[in-house]
Design an enzyme around this catalytic site. Structure first.
Site, PDB file in Angstrom:
ATOM      1  N   LYS A   1      34.411  -2.410  -6.881  1.00 48.08           N
ATOM      2  CA  LYS A   1      35.067  -1.483  -5.976  1.00 48.08           C
ATOM      3  C   LYS A   1      35.995  -0.533  -6.752  1.00 48.08           C
ATOM      4  O   LYS A   1      36.275  -0.729  -7.924  1.00 48.08           O
ATOM      5  CB  LYS A   1      35.823  -2.247  -4.882  1.00 48.08           C
ATOM      6  CG  LYS A   1      34.904  -3.115  -3.987  1.00 48.08           C
ATOM      7  CD  LYS A   1      34.000  -2.274  -3.132  1.00 48.08           C
ATOM      8  CE  LYS A   1      33.012  -2.934  -2.202  1.00 48.08           C
ATOM      9  NZ  LYS A   1      32.885  -4.321  -1.991  1.00 48.08           N
TER      10      LYS A   1
HETATM   11  C1  LIG Z   1      32.396  -5.298  -0.819  1.00 49.09           C
HETATM   12  C2  LIG Z   1      32.219  -5.258   0.670  1.00 49.09           C
HETATM   13  C3  LIG Z   1      32.676  -6.283   1.531  1.00 49.09           C
HETATM   14  C4  LIG Z   1      33.177  -7.616   1.088  1.00 49.09           C
HETATM   15  O1  LIG Z   1      34.065  -7.666   0.105  1.00 49.09           O
HETATM   16  P1  LIG Z   1      34.216  -8.945  -0.858  1.00 49.09           P
HETATM   17  O2  LIG Z   1      35.541  -8.700  -1.452  1.00 49.09           O
HETATM   18  O3  LIG Z   1      33.089  -8.858  -1.841  1.00 49.09           O
HETATM   19  O4  LIG Z   1      34.163 -10.157  -0.022  1.00 49.09           O
HETATM   20  C5  LIG Z   1      32.574  -6.115   2.897  1.00 49.09           C
HETATM   21  N1  LIG Z   1      32.032  -5.011   3.414  1.00 49.09           N
HETATM   22  C6  LIG Z   1      31.547  -4.014   2.649  1.00 49.09           C
HETATM   23  C7  LIG Z   1      30.986  -2.820   3.315  1.00 49.09           C
HETATM   24  C8  LIG Z   1      31.609  -4.114   1.251  1.00 49.09           C
HETATM   25  O5  LIG Z   1      31.105  -3.138   0.502  1.00 49.09           O
END
Ligand SMILES: *Cc1c(COP(=O)(O)O)cnc(C)c1O
Length: 395
Positions: free
Chosen positions: A204
Site C-alpha cells: 500500500k
Molecule cells: C489491502 C486491502 C484490504 C485489506 O487490507 P489488509 O491490511 O491486507 O488486511 C481491504 N480492502 C482492499 C480494497 C484492499 O486493497
C-alpha cells in the site's frame, strides 16, 4: 528472454523514506516491544491529524479494522451486507465471518466504484423481502474515492450505515477543490460515514509492513472497537471478560514505521500521480489502450496505474502483455477478480455485473512503486507497445 541484468520491477513495493529507522530505534530504546505503546499512540494521533477523522484505532491489518467496524455496528447472522463486487476479499470476508450474507453491487463505469443507482435497487430489493441490510461497504478502488455523497444519500432513507473501505486510498481526497485547505476531505473523512478502514500492508501507499486503521467520527464505536481489539478485557486488575474480542492490536515497532511513512505521504501521492501521467503520455495515444478515469468528485492517489486493453484494436490482450512483462522480470497483475465471480461467494446476490466483469477482462495493473523513475516507466511502456506491435504484425 528475461533480463537477468535488470532487478525485478515489482507492482508496488514498500518505499522507505529514511525517517522510519530513527522511529524504530526510538521504540527499541524505550523497550516498548509490544502491541501497545507511545509509537502506537502517536501514530493514531498523527493519522487522525492527517485525515481529519477524529478517532483512530491502529490494528494489525485492514481486514481486522473492517471486522471490528462491522462487529461494532452489530452485523450478525441473518443480516445482509452490501459491498462493491470489484474489490479485494478483505472488504467482505469479515461480513461473512460474522455470519451475515454478503451481496454485491456492480461498478459505475465512470469511477469503477460502487454504482449508487444499483445500490438503491439492491436496498429496495432487500427491504421488499423484509431483510435487514446491516451495512454498505463501498471500496475506494485503486485509490479513487467512491461517491460518498451519493451513496450516503441513497442509504439515508433505509438508515443503513456506510463503512468506507479506504484500504487503497490513503492520501486521496473527495469533494470540491481536491486539495488540502479547500472544501475537499481526505478519503473516509466524509460526514455521515459510520466508519472507514485503511490498510498499511506492504504493497500500500503507506506501509507498516502489515497493519491497518479503523477511523470514525463516532467516539463510542472506536472505543468499543479498541476494547474488542484487546481481547475485550474489562477494566480490572485481573483479566475479566464480559464479551469476546480479538487480538488485533498493532505492534509498537510497526507503528514506528508508520510514523515515518506518514511524513512522506503527500510526496508519495504526487509521485504516484506523476507515474500515472508518464504511462498515459507514453501509451495513451496507442489504439486500444485506455486508463482508469479520474472522477470529477475528487483527487485519486493513483495507488496503482490501471490500464484497459481492447485486444482487437491493440493486438494483444492483458494476459499476453502480463506475460511479456514477466519475461522481462516486470510484475503486473490483473484487476481484482469481482467477488460475485469468486467460488467462495457462489450463489450470492449480484446487482448488475457487466461493468466489473468487463474491467476484470480488459484490465491490467502496472508497476507503480514510488521509487520508479521515468526510465523505468519508459522501459515498461516500451515492452507494452512492442507486444501490441508484434501481435498485430503476426495477426
Ligand atoms: C489491502 C486491502 C484490504 C485489506 O487490507 P489488509 O491490511 O491486507 O488486511 C481491504 N480492502 C482492499 C480494497 C484492499 O486493497
Amino acid at each position: 528472454m528475461t533480463d537477468p541484468g535488470q532487478p525485478r520491477l515489482f507492482l508496488s513495493p514498500p518505499h522507505m523514506g529514511g525517517g522510519e529507522r530513527a522511529r524504530v530505534a526510538a521504540a527499541f530504546a524505550s523497550n516498548y516491544i509490544a502491541p501497545l505503546g507511545p509509537q502506537v499512540d502517536a501514530f493514531e494521533a498523527d493519522f487522525s491529524g492527517y485525515t481529519g477523522i477524529p478517532h483512530c484505532l491502529a490494528v494489525s491489518s485492514g481486514t481486522a479494522a473492517m471486522h471490528l467496524a462491522l462487529r461494532c455496528l452489530g452485523v450478525k447472522p441473518g443480516d445482509v451486507v452490501l459491498a462493491a463486487s470489484l474489490t479485494f476479499i478483505g472488504s467482505v470476508g469479515p461480513a461473512a465471518q460474522l455470519g451475515a450474507e454478503p451481496a454485491f453491487v456492480d461498478s459505475d463505469p465512470a469511477t469503477w466504484n460502487m454504482d449508487p443507482d444499483l445500490l438503491a435497487r439492491a436496498l429496495d430489493h432487500f427491504a421488499a423481502q423484509g431483510r435487514r441490510v446491516a451495512a454498505v461497504i463501498p471500496t475506494d478502488l485503486y485509490g479513487q474515492c467512491a461517491d460518498y455523497a451519493r451513496l450516503l444519500e441513497v442509504c439515508a432513507p433505509f438508515a443503513v450505515p456506510v463503512v468506507a473501505d479506504c484500504a487503497e486510498s490513503v492520501g486521496a481526497r473527495f469533494g470540491e477543490g481536491h486539495g488540502a485547505g479547500d472544501g475537499s476531505r481526505h478519503a473516509g473523512a466524509w460526514p455521515g460515514l459510520a466508519a472507514s478502514i485503511f490498510s498499511f500492508n506492504g504493497n500500500k501507499i503507506l506501509t507498516t509492513s502489515g497493519g491497518g486503521m479503523l477511523a470514525s467520527a463516532d467516539a463510542g464505536l472506536v472505543a468499543h472497537a479498541r476494547k474488542l481489539s484487546q481481547q475485550a478485557r474489562e477494566p480490572a486488575a485481573h483479566y475479566e471478560h464480559a464479551e469476546l474480542g480479538y487480538n488485533y492490536r498493532l505492534s509498537n515497532i510497526l507503528a514506528a514505521i508508520g510514523l515515518g511513512q506518514l511524513e512522506l505521504v503527500e510526496a508519495r501521492v504526487a509521485k504516484r500521480r506523476r507515474i500515472f501521467g508518464w504511462y498515459r503520455e507514453l501509451l495513451g495515444g496507442l489504439p486500444g489502450i485506455a486508463f482508469m478515469p479520474e472522477a470529477a468528485t475528487g483527487r485519486a492517489n493513483r495507488w496503482l496505474t490501471v490500464m484497459l486493453l481492447d485486444e482487437d484494436e491493440f493486438g494483444a490482450g492483458p494476459e499476453a502483455v502480463r506475460l511479456a512483462l514477466e519475461a522481462h522480470n516486470i510484475e503486473s497483475r490483473p484487476l481484482w477478480k469481482p467477488m460475485h465471480l469468486q467460488p467462495v461467494f457462489a450463489g450470492r446476490r449480484m446487482f448488475g455485473g457487466a461493468v466489473a466483469e468487463g474491467l476484470f477482462r480488459r484490465g491490467l495493473c502496472l508497476p507503480s512503486g514510488t521509487a520508479m523513475e521515468r526510465a523505468d516507466v519508459e522501459r515498461v511502456a516500451g515492452i507494452i507497445a512492442e507486444t501490441g506491435r508484434r501481435a498485430k504484425a503476426q495477426g
